[in-house]
Design an enzyme around this catalytic site. Structure first.
Site, PDB file in Angstrom:
ATOM      1  N   HIS A 111       0.815  -1.225   0.000  1.00 56.97           N
ATOM      2  CA  HIS A 111       0.000   0.000   0.000  1.00 56.97           C
ATOM      3  C   HIS A 111       0.837   1.257   0.000  1.00 56.97           C
ATOM      4  CE1 HIS A 111      -3.716  -2.225   1.618  1.00 56.97           C
ATOM      5  NE2 HIS A 111      -3.535  -2.342   0.325  1.00 56.97           N
ATOM      6  N   ARG A 127      -9.498  -1.961 -14.759  1.00 58.14           N
ATOM      7  CA  ARG A 127      -9.288  -3.237 -14.064  1.00 58.14           C
ATOM      8  C   ARG A 127     -10.019  -3.161 -12.726  1.00 58.14           C
ATOM      9  NH1 ARG A 127      -3.681  -2.673 -16.388  1.00 58.14           N
ATOM     10  NH2 ARG A 127      -3.187  -4.651 -17.412  1.00 58.14           N
ATOM     11  N   ARG A 143     -13.821  -3.950 -17.046  1.00 59.91           N
ATOM     12  CA  ARG A 143     -13.560  -5.381 -17.150  1.00 59.91           C
ATOM     13  C   ARG A 143     -14.034  -6.030 -15.853  1.00 59.91           C
ATOM     14  NH1 ARG A 143      -7.537  -7.606 -17.719  1.00 59.91           N
ATOM     15  NH2 ARG A 143      -7.400  -7.016 -15.535  1.00 59.91           N
ATOM     16  N   GLU A 185      -7.439 -13.214 -24.886  1.00 65.75           N
ATOM     17  CA  GLU A 185      -6.255 -13.590 -24.107  1.00 65.75           C
ATOM     18  C   GLU A 185      -5.936 -15.063 -24.274  1.00 65.75           C
ATOM     19  OE1 GLU A 185      -6.410 -10.958 -20.108  1.00 65.75           O
ATOM     20  OE2 GLU A 185      -8.233 -12.023 -20.609  1.00 65.75           O
ATOM     21  N   ASN A 197      -0.717  -9.258 -22.889  1.00 67.13           N
ATOM     22  CA  ASN A 197       0.150  -9.801 -21.833  1.00 67.13           C
ATOM     23  C   ASN A 197      -0.146 -11.294 -21.658  1.00 67.13           C
ATOM     24  OD1 ASN A 197       0.635  -7.084 -21.487  1.00 67.13           O
ATOM     25  ND2 ASN A 197      -0.604  -6.908 -19.647  1.00 67.13           N
ATOM     26  N   ASP A 198      -1.432 -11.601 -21.535  1.00 66.97           N
ATOM     27  CA  ASP A 198      -1.794 -13.003 -21.360  1.00 66.97           C
ATOM     28  C   ASP A 198      -1.727 -13.764 -22.678  1.00 66.97           C
ATOM     29  OD1 ASP A 198      -2.222 -13.612 -18.630  1.00 66.97           O
ATOM     30  OD2 ASP A 198      -3.949 -12.290 -18.634  1.00 66.97           O
ATOM     31  N   ARG A 254       4.406 -15.236 -17.927  1.00 62.34           N
ATOM     32  CA  ARG A 254       4.724 -13.807 -17.943  1.00 62.34           C
ATOM     33  C   ARG A 254       5.339 -13.331 -16.626  1.00 62.34           C
ATOM     34  NH1 ARG A 254      -1.341 -10.963 -17.734  1.00 62.34           N
ATOM     35  NH2 ARG A 254      -0.399  -9.221 -16.664  1.00 62.34           N
ATOM     36  N   CYS A 259      -5.079  -3.766 -25.252  1.00 57.68           N
ATOM     37  CA  CYS A 259      -4.862  -3.086 -23.977  1.00 57.68           C
ATOM     38  C   CYS A 259      -3.733  -3.711 -23.156  1.00 57.68           C
ATOM     39  CB  CYS A 259      -6.154  -3.045 -23.178  1.00 57.68           C
ATOM     40  SG  CYS A 259      -6.827  -4.677 -22.822  1.00 57.68           S
TER      41      CYS A 259
END
Ligand code: PEP
Ligand code: MG
Length: 763
Positions: free
Chosen positions: A378, A484, A520, A619, A642-643, A653, A690
């Protein structure tokens, strides 16, 4: 001086010339002249004998900065002015790895850093070796050639031999002050560099402020338990109101997500179990301070063996609260209370909670150095939101004294302790350059996002925190291509209910105003675990129970999220995107849940969205063979590269050994991209991308060449990508790329870079 080396015994790269070079070198070393004069002669000699266009020698200065000391071929004005940090540029790379490097196309190396003052623009090939002495890197010796040429092993070996002589010269002729190369001086006073992990980007300079929250407890046993309980309750009240003040300040500052984190924090502070355990210990006879500490020790002992990073970070929140409480019991209001806070301060701490960071005066806080922590902690999320560079480096507290001058390099994960003045100046230049670039990006913010030959490209943002939203207006992006939603779920202690989710989504929509947002649905599992989610260990989490699979197995979870999105949208447009869809049937199942929620809300008289769009991410490669069935069922698609990369190439990844093994700019991946563009345009389905590659200028260029017209990226990438596309001629690129898709290359990166250079594309 005479070298003890038998130079003539060195390997030769072309026989006679090598022997001649070494003989001349011996003469220079035996002759007269200052160290600088001899170094100048050496680089001239090497350039001539090795027929190089450039020969340069960089010498390591205190604080591990490499300074150009001599050159033949580069601008002489750059001598003693050009400086590179270890790890920066190819020279810094060679020093950092203490290994030779020979490149026939240096500008295509990921570490290449162009320094305009050197005039090194036209030199394509480069070979360099470290100057080593006593096991330490003292400098770097390089040669450069204008043309692309491979270097033979003998050339590199000869350079290594010469570097041994240069090492002697550096050591014996005091090219740099003895204190700078000394290894035996007082380490506390000498300049030093700590190598660590980059956790929040940017450069910061300032004076060290050591954060020491731990208070010593003098009295363990209390005589009057009731009085102690009262004292404890009073301290709790003042601590709550201090947290409320922080919350209010965070709200006023429009801090968004950090505010959510602080709210979670207050929930911890009100945790009944924690408080009642402390009260019990007081009733058993301990002082309030001792009781707080005993419960802290118990919690630590119970949780210390847990390796889950999320739980460890929550433990950190508890530690932060405990320290706060101890401070309030001691009559201090915060850990910053009483600390000297210089105008430019760098906080140095073993670890820290987010609220503790906010205790310090933000207008003076420039950087943060932590001994422990992860990028997802955090305190790092808050620091990034505040634009504060953060580096994590072990042993920082042993090496740094209060008010030491520090430079925190959050881009390269390094910290300079007590740097020499010229190094501070070099950093000041880097900071100024960073500001100039940001200014340049700000200037093009309101210019159209159109290529040089008139093709409009829609730039969208990837967001996941409320704090990201101000970037939507500031960056000039057209909308949010990927929101996200899982991030707020990850920083909470329990699953947020429909009301909390509705409030959050509604705030996001309010902030975005007219600009569209693609929400998403929850993409957890895999590497994104929720602390309150149980699913058991998985052998292959990336291939496991994640994202929409969880939502379909627990429809109430997904339905609650869809309900909240519909409630927040009421009368406004809504775009919903499902992650990790592997088959059309999954999309149909998710869509059914959305329809059920729509029906339910219609029955309750809730206004439906003014326009509802449903899409999926691409993906999972299996979807690529279901496009004819999929495309009629979606309103849009977005490639999660990415995926998709990790599944297409079977390369994790998250594993450093495999994540960079294959290139997204490979013929295979780009063929997939081109085919997707063709299929979507046949069915008139909008397509975007994206994943991270959309935010890298060269990769974005290739995607535009493959036909993409919408790219969604993290806010800092907007300026660089827009700069690139405004200088791009798409027609020429399309033409160039048409011959590359079916090749056997591992990567098309070099070829695309060459195209960019030849066509003036600003990558
Ligand atoms: C992707 O996979 O490219 C993507 C955007 O999703 P995430 O990185 O959140 O998995
Ligand atoms: Mg993904």
């Amino acid at each position: 001086m005479t070298s003890t080396l038998d130079l003539t015994a060195g390997p030769s790269f072309d026989g006679a010339s090598s022997r001649r070079l070494l003989a001349h070198l011996r003469d220079i070393m035996a002759g007269s002249g200052s160290g600088q004069e001899r170094l100048d002669k050496i680089v001239t000699l090497i350039a001539a004998e090795m027929r190089a266009d450039v020969c340069s020698c960089y010498v390591m200065r205190a604080g591990e900065v490499l300074e150009l000391f001599a050159t033949e071929g580069l601008n002489k004005t750059a001598v003693h002015n050009t400086r590179l940090r270890v790890g920066e540029g190819i020279v810094g790379y060679i020093a950092g790895h203490a290994r030779p490097l020979a490149l026939d196309n240096a500008p295509s190396h990921p570490s290449f850093a162009y320094r305009p003052e050197t005039g090194e623009d036209p030199f394509l090939s480069m070979a360099g070796v470290p100057v080593l002495r006593g096991g330490k890197v003292r400098g770097v010796l390089v040669i450069q050639h204008k043309d692309r040429r491979p270097y033979v092993e003998e050339e590199v070996e000869s350079l290594q031999t010469i570097a041994m002589v240069v090492a002697e010269l550096v050591a014996q002729s005091e090219l740099v002050g003895a204190s700078e190369v000394s290894t035996s001086g007082d380490p506390v006073l000498l300049p030093a560099r700590l190598s660590g992990v980059a956790m929040s980007p940017g450069l910061a300079m300032g004076l060290a402020v050591i954060h020491r929250p731990q208070l010593t407890i003098r009295q363990l046993v209390a005589e009057d338990a009731e009085a102690e309980l009262e004292r404890f309750n009073a301290a709790l009240v003042t601590m709550h109101s201090a947290i409320d003040d922080l919350l209010e300040a965070a709200t006023l500052a429009g801090l968004g997500e950090p505010r959510d984190i602080l709210e979670t924090y207050r929930m911890f502070a009100e945790d009944r179990g924690w408080l009642s355990r402390i009260r019990e210990a007081i009733r058993a006879g301990l002082t309030a301070e001792a009781a707080v500490q005993q419960v802290q020790n118990d919690t630590r002992a119970r949780m210390s063996h847990l390796t889950d990073p999320y739980i460890r970070e929550r433990l950190q929140d508890f530690e932060d609260l405990t320290n706060r409480l101890l401070q309030h019991l001691a009559g201090k209001t915060s850990s910053a209370d009483g600390a000297t806070q210089p105008d430019d301060m760098i906080l140095v701490a073993r670890s820290m909670g987010p609220a503790e960071l906010l205790d310090y005066d933000r207008s003076r806080l420039r950087g943060l150095l932590l001994e422990e922590g992860t990028p997802s902690s955090h305190v790092c999320i808050v620091a990034r939101a505040l634009n504060i560079p953060v580096v994590q480096a072990a042993d920082a507290l042993n090496r740094i004294e209060a008010l030491d001058q520090l430079i925190v390099d959050g881009d390269h994960g390094q910290v300079f302790i007590r740097p020499a003045e010229d190094i501070q100046m070099a950093f000041a230049d880097s900071v100024a350059l960073q500001h100039r670039k940001e200014q340049m990006y700000a200037e093009i913010r309101n210019l159209p996002s159109v290529t040089r030959d008139g093709v409009p490209i829609s730039i969208q943002l990837n967001c996941g925190l409320l704090i990201d939203l101000p970037h939507l207006q500031a960056s000039g992006a057209e909308g949010i291509g990927l929101y996200r939603t899982e991030i707020p779920f990850m920083v909470r202690a329990s699953y947020p209910d429909v009301k909390a989710q509705t409030e959050l989504y509604s705030r996001i929509m309010d902030e975005a105003g007219e600009k569209p947002i693609v929400f998403r649905t929850l993409d957890v599992g895999g590497d994104k675990m929720l602390p309150y989610m149980t699913g058991g260990e998985e052998e292959n989490p990336a291939l496991g129970w994640r994202a929409v699979r969880i939502g379909l197995d627990h429809p109430s979870l997904l339905r609650q999220q869809l309900r909240a999105l519909l409630l927040a949208a009421a009368g406004r447009p809504l775009s919903v995107m499902f992650p990790m869809i592997a088959e059309v049937a999954e999309l149909a199942a998710a869509r059914r849940l959305l329809d059920l929620e729509l029906k339910r809300q219609a029955g309750q008289g809730v206004e439906p969205p003014s326009r509802l769009r449903v899409g999926t991410m691409i993906e999972v490669p299996s979807l690529l063979w279901q496009l004819p069935a999929l495309l009629p069922k979606v309103d849009f698609l977005s490639v999660g590269s990415n995926d998709l990369m990790q599944y297409l190439y079977a390369a994790d990844r998250g594993n450093p050994r495999t994540s960079t093994r294959y290139d997204a700019l490979s013929p295979g991946m780009l063929c997939v991209m081109r085919r997707l563009v063709d299929e979507c345009s046949k069915h008139k389905v909008p397509l975007s991308l994206c994943g991270e590659m959309a935010g890298r200028p060269l990769d974005a260029m290739a995607l535009i060449g493959a036909g993409f017209r919408t790219l969604s990226m993290a806010p800092p990438s907007v300026g660089p990508v827009k700069t690139m596309l405004r200088s791009l001629d798409v027609a020429a690129l399309r033409q160039y790329m048409s011959g590359l898709y079916l090749g056997a290359d591992h990567s098309l990166r070099d070829k695309l870079k060459t195209f960019a250079r030849d066509h003036g594309v600003l990558i």
